[in-house]
Design a protein around this motif. Structure first.
Motif, PDB file in Angstrom:
ATOM      1  N   UNK A   1       1.114  -1.371  -0.426  1.00 33.28           N
ATOM      2  CA  UNK A   1       0.183  -0.132  -0.222  1.00 33.28           C
ATOM      3  C   UNK A   1       1.054   1.201   0.026  1.00 33.28           C
ATOM      4  N   UNK A   2       2.164   0.859   0.705  1.00 36.41           N
ATOM      5  CA  UNK A   2       2.583   2.574   1.055  1.00 36.41           C
ATOM      6  C   UNK A   2       3.787   2.565  -0.553  1.00 36.41           C
ATOM      7  N   UNK A   3       3.793   1.473  -0.751  1.00 33.02           N
ATOM      8  CA  UNK A   3       4.827   1.672  -1.850  1.00 33.02           C
ATOM      9  C   UNK A   3       3.583   2.416  -3.377  1.00 33.02           C
ATOM     10  N   UNK A   4       2.569   1.742  -3.657  1.00 26.92           N
ATOM     11  CA  UNK A   4       1.299   1.692  -4.369  1.00 26.92           C
ATOM     12  C   UNK A   4       1.221   3.681  -4.682  1.00 26.92           C
ATOM     13  N   UNK A   5       1.050   3.747  -2.678  1.00 28.83           N
ATOM     14  CA  UNK A   5       0.182   5.375  -2.805  1.00 28.83           C
ATOM     15  C   UNK A   5       0.871   6.492  -3.030  1.00 28.83           C
ATOM     16  N   UNK A   6       2.514   6.233  -2.906  1.00 28.31           N
ATOM     17  CA  UNK A   6       3.665   7.108  -3.021  1.00 28.31           C
ATOM     18  C   UNK A   6       4.466   7.111  -4.848  1.00 28.31           C
TER      19      UNK A   6
ATOM     20  N   UNK B   1       2.683  13.480  -5.282  1.00 27.17           N
ATOM     21  CA  UNK B   1       2.139  14.273  -4.047  1.00 27.17           C
ATOM     22  C   UNK B   1       0.832  14.590  -4.033  1.00 27.17           C
ATOM     23  N   UNK B   2       0.349  14.587  -5.692  1.00 25.06           N
ATOM     24  CA  UNK B   2      -1.198  15.348  -4.855  1.00 25.06           C
ATOM     25  C   UNK B   2      -2.152  14.211  -4.887  1.00 25.06           C
ATOM     26  N   UNK B   3      -1.371  13.047  -5.851  1.00 20.46           N
ATOM     27  CA  UNK B   3      -3.049  12.136  -5.642  1.00 20.46           C
ATOM     28  C   UNK B   3      -2.570  11.779  -4.463  1.00 20.46           C
ATOM     29  N   UNK B   4      -1.678  11.314  -4.235  1.00 17.06           N
ATOM     30  CA  UNK B   4      -1.916  11.040  -2.652  1.00 17.06           C
ATOM     31  C   UNK B   4      -2.164  11.967  -1.660  1.00 17.06           C
TER      32      UNK B   4
END
Length: 105
Positions: free
Chosen positions: A55-60, A64-67
């Motif tokens: 999850x962390x890898x994919x959110x990163x 910046x804006x989408x995360x």
């Protein structure tokens, strides 16, 4: 001669330190565990840490804006009926009146 459990533990601790591993711990409520279980199921993960790291890898990777948009907590609009609003106002006014009278004593 075979290594003792203490020797193996020390070796693992040294490898983790050399790799820069840091243990993260936090407590969660049952609702978060339910969400976590669903995410693990959707991603076919069997380990919580594996799921969290993915999850962390994919959110990163979103940038910046989408995360940042994902980190906004859901907001619920609260709408009071006229009856409830009137009752709250009346009780507040009564309480304020009581406080004023008590202050005068």
């Amino acid at each position: 001669m075979a290594k003792t459990q203490k020797d193996r533990d020390q070796g693992v601790a040294k490898r983790r330190k050399d790799a820069g591993e840091v243990e993260l711990r936090h407590r969660v409520r049952p609702g978060i565990l339910i969400v976590m279980a669903e995410l693990m199921d959707w991603g076919e993960h069997t380990e919580r840490t594996e799921c969290l790291q993915t999850l962390l890898t994919n959110v990163h990777a979103l940038g910046r804006d989408q995360a940042a948009a994902l980190f906004q907590p859901p907001r619920h609009e609260i709408q009071l009926s006229e009856n409830v609003a009137r009752q709250l106002y009346q009780e507040g006014a009564q309480e304020a009146g009581r406080m004023d009278r008590e202050d005068l004593r």
